[in-house]
Design a protein around this motif. Structure first.
Motif, mmCIF file in Angstrom:
data_model
loop_
_atom_site.group_PDB
_atom_site.id
_atom_site.type_symbol
_atom_site.label_atom_id
_atom_site.label_comp_id
_atom_site.label_asym_id
_atom_site.label_seq_id
_atom_site.Cartn_x
_atom_site.Cartn_y
_atom_site.Cartn_z
ATOM 1 N N UNK A 189 78.364 -26.873 78.817
ATOM 2 C CA UNK A 189 78.044 -28.298 78.666
ATOM 3 C C UNK A 189 78.972 -29.183 79.492
ATOM 4 N N UNK A 190 79.886 -28.567 80.279
ATOM 5 C CA UNK A 190 80.746 -29.372 81.153
ATOM 6 C C UNK A 190 80.424 -29.156 82.640
ATOM 7 N N UNK A 191 79.395 -28.356 82.943
ATOM 8 C CA UNK A 191 79.070 -28.057 84.341
ATOM 9 C C UNK A 191 77.848 -28.821 84.843
ATOM 10 N N UNK A 192 77.299 -29.709 84.003
ATOM 11 C CA UNK A 192 76.123 -30.507 84.370
ATOM 12 C C UNK A 192 74.888 -29.666 84.653
ATOM 13 N N UNK A 193 74.827 -28.474 84.072
ATOM 14 C CA UNK A 193 73.622 -27.660 84.177
ATOM 15 C C UNK A 193 72.685 -27.979 83.016
ATOM 16 N N UNK A 194 71.442 -27.676 83.231
ATOM 17 C CA UNK A 194 70.444 -27.888 82.200
ATOM 18 C C UNK A 194 70.550 -26.790 81.144
ATOM 19 N N UNK A 195 70.323 -27.120 79.893
ATOM 20 C CA UNK A 195 70.218 -26.177 78.787
ATOM 21 C C UNK A 195 71.503 -25.373 78.519
ATOM 22 N N UNK A 196 72.606 -26.026 78.198
ATOM 23 C CA UNK A 196 73.819 -25.293 77.797
ATOM 24 C C UNK A 196 73.580 -24.457 76.541
ATOM 25 N N UNK A 197 74.223 -23.274 76.529
ATOM 26 C CA UNK A 197 74.029 -22.313 75.443
ATOM 27 C C UNK A 197 75.283 -21.438 75.357
ATOM 28 N N UNK A 198 75.677 -21.077 74.148
ATOM 29 C CA UNK A 198 76.880 -20.252 73.977
ATOM 30 C C UNK A 198 76.709 -19.264 72.832
ATOM 31 N N UNK A 199 77.395 -18.133 72.958
ATOM 32 C CA UNK A 199 77.507 -17.144 71.879
ATOM 33 C C UNK A 199 78.998 -16.998 71.585
ATOM 34 N N UNK A 200 79.355 -17.124 70.311
ATOM 35 C CA UNK A 200 80.765 -17.156 69.909
ATOM 36 C C UNK A 200 81.021 -16.146 68.802
ATOM 37 N N UNK A 201 82.168 -15.469 68.887
ATOM 38 C CA UNK A 201 82.657 -14.641 67.780
ATOM 39 C C UNK A 201 83.805 -15.380 67.111
ATOM 40 N N UNK A 202 83.682 -15.584 65.813
ATOM 41 C CA UNK A 202 84.701 -16.269 65.027
ATOM 42 C C UNK A 202 85.256 -15.379 63.928
ATOM 43 N N UNK A 203 86.454 -15.694 63.506
ATOM 44 C CA UNK A 203 86.989 -15.195 62.238
ATOM 45 C C UNK A 203 86.727 -16.274 61.203
ATOM 46 N N UNK A 204 86.147 -15.895 60.067
ATOM 47 C CA UNK A 204 85.770 -16.879 59.050
ATOM 48 C C UNK A 204 86.205 -16.411 57.663
ATOM 49 N N UNK A 205 86.280 -17.390 56.772
ATOM 50 C CA UNK A 205 86.517 -17.139 55.340
ATOM 51 C C UNK A 205 85.476 -17.959 54.590
ATOM 52 N N UNK A 206 84.337 -17.346 54.263
ATOM 53 C CA UNK A 206 83.232 -18.107 53.671
ATOM 54 C C UNK A 206 83.555 -18.691 52.291
ATOM 55 N N UNK A 207 84.422 -18.010 51.555
ATOM 56 C CA UNK A 207 84.729 -18.406 50.185
ATOM 57 C C UNK A 207 86.062 -19.139 50.158
ATOM 58 N N UNK A 208 86.081 -20.358 49.600
ATOM 59 C CA UNK A 208 87.338 -21.097 49.557
ATOM 60 C C UNK A 208 88.277 -20.627 48.448
ATOM 61 N N UNK A 209 87.818 -19.694 47.626
ATOM 62 C CA UNK A 209 88.669 -19.199 46.545
ATOM 63 C C UNK A 209 89.910 -18.501 47.098
ATOM 64 N N UNK A 210 91.032 -18.690 46.437
ATOM 65 C CA UNK A 210 92.288 -18.057 46.834
ATOM 66 C C UNK A 210 92.166 -16.542 46.680
ATOM 67 N N UNK A 211 92.678 -15.806 47.668
ATOM 68 C CA UNK A 211 92.676 -14.351 47.582
ATOM 69 C C UNK A 211 91.403 -13.697 48.081
ATOM 70 N N UNK A 212 90.603 -14.419 48.877
ATOM 71 C CA UNK A 212 89.349 -13.851 49.398
ATOM 72 C C UNK A 212 89.518 -13.463 50.866
ATOM 73 N N UNK A 213 88.822 -12.421 51.313
ATOM 74 C CA UNK A 213 89.055 -11.855 52.652
ATOM 75 C C UNK A 213 88.448 -12.680 53.776
ATOM 76 N N UNK A 214 88.858 -12.315 54.999
ATOM 77 C CA UNK A 214 88.309 -12.889 56.215
ATOM 78 C C UNK A 214 87.395 -11.863 56.885
ATOM 79 N N UNK A 215 86.377 -12.379 57.591
ATOM 80 C CA UNK A 215 85.390 -11.520 58.236
ATOM 81 C C UNK A 215 85.132 -11.999 59.664
ATOM 82 N N UNK A 216 84.473 -11.138 60.447
ATOM 83 C CA UNK A 216 83.958 -11.555 61.749
ATOM 84 C C UNK A 216 82.575 -12.184 61.575
ATOM 85 N N UNK A 217 82.306 -13.177 62.414
ATOM 86 C CA UNK A 217 81.044 -13.905 62.360
ATOM 87 C C UNK A 217 80.601 -14.183 63.790
ATOM 88 N N UNK A 218 79.334 -13.935 64.092
ATOM 89 C CA UNK A 218 78.785 -14.203 65.420
ATOM 90 C C UNK A 218 77.683 -15.246 65.302
#
Length: 325
Positions: free
Chosen positions: A177-206
């Motif tokens: 989205x910074x190259x002035x091309x048409x139709x910017x698109x991205x695929x990202x891998x994140x580390x996430x913690x879906x549950x806000x509860x204390x003591x819950x694990x982290x996972x990979x998310x795509x």
């Protein structure tokens, strides 16, 4: 009812700057020969300050016998430019360095550390250290493997009483989205913690996003790998594969291996890896294969608890036109 004049002006400006732009490599002919583009264990790697926010890399990893030179990687016909990108900030807020392996002082590895929010994007600050491989061509099928280790202090995120939606570790842009091309698109891998509860694990998310303009993104697909809890203070090998394509031909795969044990498949996705409206796809022109990018809130949480927000990378190998193992 007529539109306000400022909205008309913004719409015209967006069209002038991007509506007529095409993917800039869309007519380029590319071969499909499998090729190892580069490999390094970061032995012999040096970082050089070019600007306040960009560092270049040099050196040859003599522990490997081929495609082991940063300069040769930079000079490859398919590669545009390679740099460490901070976005903004000072050395006291973030850094990338070659450091001893925490488990083996004789081994050199690449490490990213974020101490304070350093990237002043519109809206709020963020934390960013990443390796950019940008302005590429003919990279329509990409794979890399890398050894990956999160600092043991990062386990403190399991006890954060907030959900964690994004700590990005790699990203693939099929039109940015910074190259002035048409139709910017991205695929990202994140580390996430879906549950806000204390003591819950982290996972990979795509996930994959398409750009809507004016800073807005829309999720095209996303998937959580909640059968694998991310460990801390231990090395794991990540293998990431992406193939340009539409809803039927696009592929994204990611595997993890711990301690030379059995390989675990985290993602095996068939879906868009290019914008759904793209008529002339031209591959992954901007790639951030080693990335450490997250929110101001997460950085401040780690700082307030005197914990290290740090990642280590080793044994990085990059292919094009190579299928996942």
């Amino acid at each position: 009812m007529s539109l306000p004049k400022y909205l008309i002006f913004i719409t015209l400006l967006v069209c002038i700057t991007s509506c007529n732009k095409k993917s800039y490599n869309c007519t380029k002919e590319c071969n499909t020969t499998k090729e190892l583009l580069f490999q390094t264990g970061f032995f012999g790697t040096e970082l050089h300050k070019n600007t306040k926010d960009w560092y270049s890399l040099s050196g040859v990893d003599t522990s490997l016998n081929q495609v082991n030179s940063w300069q040769e990687f930079q000079d490859h016909d398919c590669i545009g430019d390679i740099k460490i990108n901070y976005g903004d900030g000072e050395e006291s807020q973030r850094w990338a360095r070659i450091v001893p392996d925490p488990d083996n002082a004789d081994n050199s590895v690449l490490s990213f550390l974020i101490l304070e929010p350093n990237d002043k994007e519109p809206g709020k600050k963020k934390g960013r250290v990443q390796l950019d491989v940008n302005r590429n061509n003919c990279i329509r099928e990409y794979k890399h493997s890398v050894s990956f280790r999160l600092h043991p202090d990062m386990q403190a995120l399991e006890d954060w009483n907030q959900s964690l939606y994004w700590l990005s570790i790699c990203e693939f842009w099929n039109n940015a989205n910074w190259t002035n091309e048409k139709y910017p698109f991205r695929v990202t891998v994140n580390i996430v913690k879906p549950d806000k509860a204390v003591g819950t694990p982290l996972y990979f998310h795509a996930k994959a996003d398409k750009y809507k303009g004016l800073g807005r993104w829309e999720v095209v697909w996303e998937q959580l790998s909640d059968s694998f809890e991310i460990p801390f203070g231990t090395w794991m090998e990540l293998e990431v594969y992406i193939l340009e394509g539409n809803a039927e031909s696009g592929k994204f795969e990611m595997n993890v291996t711990l301690h030379e044990s059995e390989t675990i498949n985290l993602f095996s996705i068939t879906n868009y890896t290019q914008h759904p409206k793209e008529t002339c796809p031209d591959g992954f022109t901007e790639i951030h294969p080693l990335k450490f990018y997250t929110s101001e809130e997460l950085v401040n949480y780690m700082k307030q608890h005197n914990k290290s927000l740090q990642v280590y990378w080793d044994n990085w190998k990059v292919w094009r036109n190579a299928d996942v193992n």
